[in-house]
Scaffold this motif. Structure first.
Motif, PDB file in Angstrom:
ATOM      1  N   TYR A  19      30.796-121.262  -7.526  1.00 51.22           N
ATOM      2  CA  TYR A  19      30.026-121.582  -8.721  1.00 51.22           C
ATOM      3  C   TYR A  19      30.922-121.304  -9.923  1.00 51.22           C
ATOM      4  CZ  TYR A  19      26.510-121.513 -12.381  1.00 51.22           C
ATOM      5  OH  TYR A  19      25.795-121.771 -13.525  1.00 51.22           O
ATOM      6  N   SER A  20      31.093-122.309 -10.767  1.00 47.93           N
ATOM      7  CA  SER A  20      31.983-122.182 -11.922  1.00 47.93           C
ATOM      8  C   SER A  20      31.298-122.722 -13.169  1.00 47.93           C
ATOM      9  CB  SER A  20      33.293-122.950 -11.695  1.00 47.93           C
ATOM     10  OG  SER A  20      33.961-122.502 -10.543  1.00 47.93           O
ATOM     11  N   GLU A  21      31.737-122.198 -14.310  1.00 49.71           N
ATOM     12  CA  GLU A  21      31.324-122.718 -15.605  1.00 49.71           C
ATOM     13  C   GLU A  21      32.537-122.751 -16.512  1.00 49.71           C
ATOM     14  OE1 GLU A  21      28.101-120.578 -17.337  1.00 49.71           O
ATOM     15  OE2 GLU A  21      26.601-121.344 -15.918  1.00 49.71           O
ATOM     16  N   ASN A  22      32.739-123.867 -17.209  1.00 43.27           N
ATOM     17  CA  ASN A  22      33.864-124.009 -18.126  1.00 43.27           C
ATOM     18  C   ASN A  22      35.193-123.665 -17.456  1.00 43.27           C
ATOM     19  OD1 ASN A  22      32.047-124.651 -20.258  1.00 43.27           O
ATOM     20  ND2 ASN A  22      31.657-122.459 -20.570  1.00 43.27           N
ATOM     21  N   ASN A  23      35.343-124.179 -16.238  1.00 40.63           N
ATOM     22  CA  ASN A  23      36.573-123.970 -15.456  1.00 40.63           C
ATOM     23  C   ASN A  23      36.828-122.509 -15.099  1.00 40.63           C
ATOM     24  OD1 ASN A  23      37.302-126.752 -15.466  1.00 40.63           O
ATOM     25  ND2 ASN A  23      38.071-126.505 -17.580  1.00 40.63           N
ATOM     26  N   THR A  24      35.789-121.689 -15.168  1.00 41.68           N
ATOM     27  CA  THR A  24      35.904-120.279 -14.794  1.00 41.68           C
ATOM     28  C   THR A  24      35.066-120.025 -13.550  1.00 41.68           C
ATOM     29  OG1 THR A  24      36.232-119.577 -17.084  1.00 41.68           O
ATOM     30  CG2 THR A  24      35.518-117.891 -15.509  1.00 41.68           C
ATOM     31  N   GLU A  25      35.700-119.529 -12.474  1.00 49.36           N
ATOM     32  CA  GLU A  25      34.960-119.211 -11.261  1.00 49.36           C
ATOM     33  C   GLU A  25      34.152-117.942 -11.470  1.00 49.36           C
ATOM     34  OE1 GLU A  25      35.924-117.671  -6.804  1.00 49.36           O
ATOM     35  OE2 GLU A  25      37.115-119.377  -7.514  1.00 49.36           O
ATOM     36  N   ILE A  26      32.854-118.033 -11.257  1.00 54.79           N
ATOM     37  CA  ILE A  26      31.957-116.917 -11.536  1.00 54.79           C
ATOM     38  C   ILE A  26      31.440-116.266 -10.261  1.00 54.79           C
ATOM     39  CG2 ILE A  26      29.707-116.325 -12.532  1.00 54.79           C
ATOM     40  CD1 ILE A  26      30.236-118.466 -14.652  1.00 54.79           C
ATOM     41  N   ALA A  27      31.134-117.070  -9.258  1.00 59.53           N
ATOM     42  CA  ALA A  27      30.544-116.534  -8.023  1.00 59.53           C
ATOM     43  C   ALA A  27      31.005-117.374  -6.841  1.00 59.53           C
ATOM     44  CB  ALA A  27      29.022-116.529  -8.116  1.00 59.53           C
ATOM     45  N   ASN A  28      30.982-116.747  -5.663  1.00 62.07           N
ATOM     46  CA  ASN A  28      31.332-117.488  -4.451  1.00 62.07           C
ATOM     47  C   ASN A  28      30.697-116.813  -3.244  1.00 62.07           C
ATOM     48  OD1 ASN A  28      33.396-115.599  -3.082  1.00 62.07           O
ATOM     49  ND2 ASN A  28      34.231-115.816  -5.148  1.00 62.07           N
ATOM     50  N   CYS A  29      30.616-117.554  -2.164  1.00 62.38           N
ATOM     51  CA  CYS A  29      30.171-116.997  -0.893  1.00 62.38           C
ATOM     52  C   CYS A  29      30.793-117.826   0.220  1.00 62.38           C
ATOM     53  CB  CYS A  29      28.645-116.965  -0.772  1.00 62.38           C
ATOM     54  SG  CYS A  29      27.870-118.594  -0.648  1.00 62.38           S
ATOM     55  N   SER A  30      30.787-117.267   1.421  1.00 64.02           N
ATOM     56  CA  SER A  30      31.364-117.944   2.581  1.00 64.02           C
ATOM     57  C   SER A  30      30.302-118.093   3.655  1.00 64.02           C
ATOM     58  CB  SER A  30      32.551-117.139   3.133  1.00 64.02           C
ATOM     59  OG  SER A  30      33.560-116.977   2.160  1.00 64.02           O
ATOM     60  N   ILE A  31      30.553-119.023   4.576  1.00 61.59           N
ATOM     61  CA  ILE A  31      29.661-119.167   5.722  1.00 61.59           C
ATOM     62  C   ILE A  31      30.475-119.197   7.005  1.00 61.59           C
ATOM     63  CG2 ILE A  31      27.899-120.420   4.424  1.00 61.59           C
ATOM     64  CD1 ILE A  31      28.872-122.988   5.903  1.00 61.59           C
ATOM     65  N   PHE A  32      29.849-118.723   8.078  1.00 63.92           N
ATOM     66  CA  PHE A  32      30.400-118.846   9.423  1.00 63.92           C
ATOM     67  C   PHE A  32      29.379-119.639  10.219  1.00 63.92           C
ATOM     68  CE2 PHE A  32      30.874-117.108  13.805  1.00 63.92           C
ATOM     69  CZ  PHE A  32      32.142-117.605  14.053  1.00 63.92           C
ATOM     70  N   GLU A  33      29.760-120.847  10.609  1.00 60.20           N
ATOM     71  CA  GLU A  33      28.806-121.774  11.222  1.00 60.20           C
ATOM     72  C   GLU A  33      29.004-121.840  12.726  1.00 60.20           C
ATOM     73  OE1 GLU A  33      27.007-126.266  10.453  1.00 60.20           O
ATOM     74  OE2 GLU A  33      28.673-125.507   9.249  1.00 60.20           O
ATOM     75  N   GLU A  34      27.904-121.664  13.464  1.00 59.89           N
ATOM     76  CA  GLU A  34      27.902-121.796  14.911  1.00 59.89           C
ATOM     77  C   GLU A  34      26.992-122.962  15.302  1.00 59.89           C
ATOM     78  OE1 GLU A  34      28.543-117.578  16.827  1.00 59.89           O
ATOM     79  OE2 GLU A  34      26.901-117.467  15.384  1.00 59.89           O
ATOM     80  N   GLU A  35      26.774-123.131  16.599  1.00 53.53           N
ATOM     81  CA  GLU A  35      26.033-124.301  17.074  1.00 53.53           C
ATOM     82  C   GLU A  35      24.625-124.370  16.498  1.00 53.53           C
ATOM     83  OE1 GLU A  35      24.716-126.498  21.271  1.00 53.53           O
ATOM     84  OE2 GLU A  35      25.799-124.578  21.320  1.00 53.53           O
TER      85      GLU A  35
END
Length: 213
Positions: free
Chosen positions: A127-143
């Motif tokens: 998630y970014s605003e004005n080319n600044t990264e503000i938040a992030n998250c990752s996922i691990f996907e299984e079947e």
């Protein structure tokens, strides 16, 4: 390993699926014990800020000191031990404990906006605003399951609703897959726990973490 885990799940009524690493986790440690050619137990050490250790022993081989011998093969370091065996943790000098909750997303308990406000790179949502990264998250996907983890908001932007904006947008995309969506959160992280509940997550299981103090 999965056959051994199935036996443990049935015996101990475990509902959460342990994280067992992925490609690129070069510093993680597996230590296994065998009776002839039968896997009786294994230890997994996840290389995190403080290394997290979990030990699984087949019900037929418990109370033989196997878990203790596995743990003592680890390099000298600071660890967090996960599990539900308080006596085992105390025997290794772990005296402080707290719960980590396994939470599952329930779409019927949530109303998500149609706004998409994230970008995606591989399994990382930004998630970014004005080319600044503000938040992030990752996922691990299984079947059948998607695990959300490493939810992070830059310190200068915390307590301003950015984590909610990101997760709301991400959940909108993930719900369309039809897969089970889960995450884990420490009971010590009250703000995050309240956020997840407000978004429609419910506690379905918990695991104890032990620390040395």
């Amino acid at each position: 390993i999965h056959k051994l885990l199935d036996a443990c799940y049935e015996k101990d009524n475990i509902k959460y699926t342990p994280y067992l690493g992925e490609e690129g986790c070069n510093n993680d440690i597996f230590i296994m014990a065998y009776d002839k050619r039968t896997l009786t137990s294994f230890l997994y050490c996840f290389d995190n800020d403080i290394s997290e250790v979990s030990v699984y022993v087949h019900p037929d081989y418990r109370r033989q000191g196997i878990a203790t011998r596995l743990f003592k093969k680890l390099p000298e370091n600071e660890y967090i031990l996960s599990g539900k065996n308080t006596d085992f943790a105390k025997s290794l000098g772990f005296t402080d404990k707290y719960h980590e909750f396994l939470m599952e997303y329930d779409p019927s308990e949530s109303t998500l906006s149609d706004c998409t406000c994230h970008t995606k790179s591989d399994n990382i949502f930004l998630y970014s605003e004005n080319n600044t990264e503000i938040a992030n998250c990752s996922i691990f996907e299984e079947e059948h399951t998607i695990n959300i983890y490493d939810i992070y908001v830059e310190p200068d932007y915390r307590n301003r609703g950015y984590g909610r904006k990101l997760l709301t947008s991400v959940l909108k995309e993930l719900t369309a897959t039809g897969k089970r969506i889960i995450l884990q959160v420490s009971e010590l992280n009250t703000p995050a726990y309240r956020l997840y509940v407000s978004l429609g997550f419910k506690v379905v299981d918990s695991v104890l973490f032990f620390r040395r103090i």
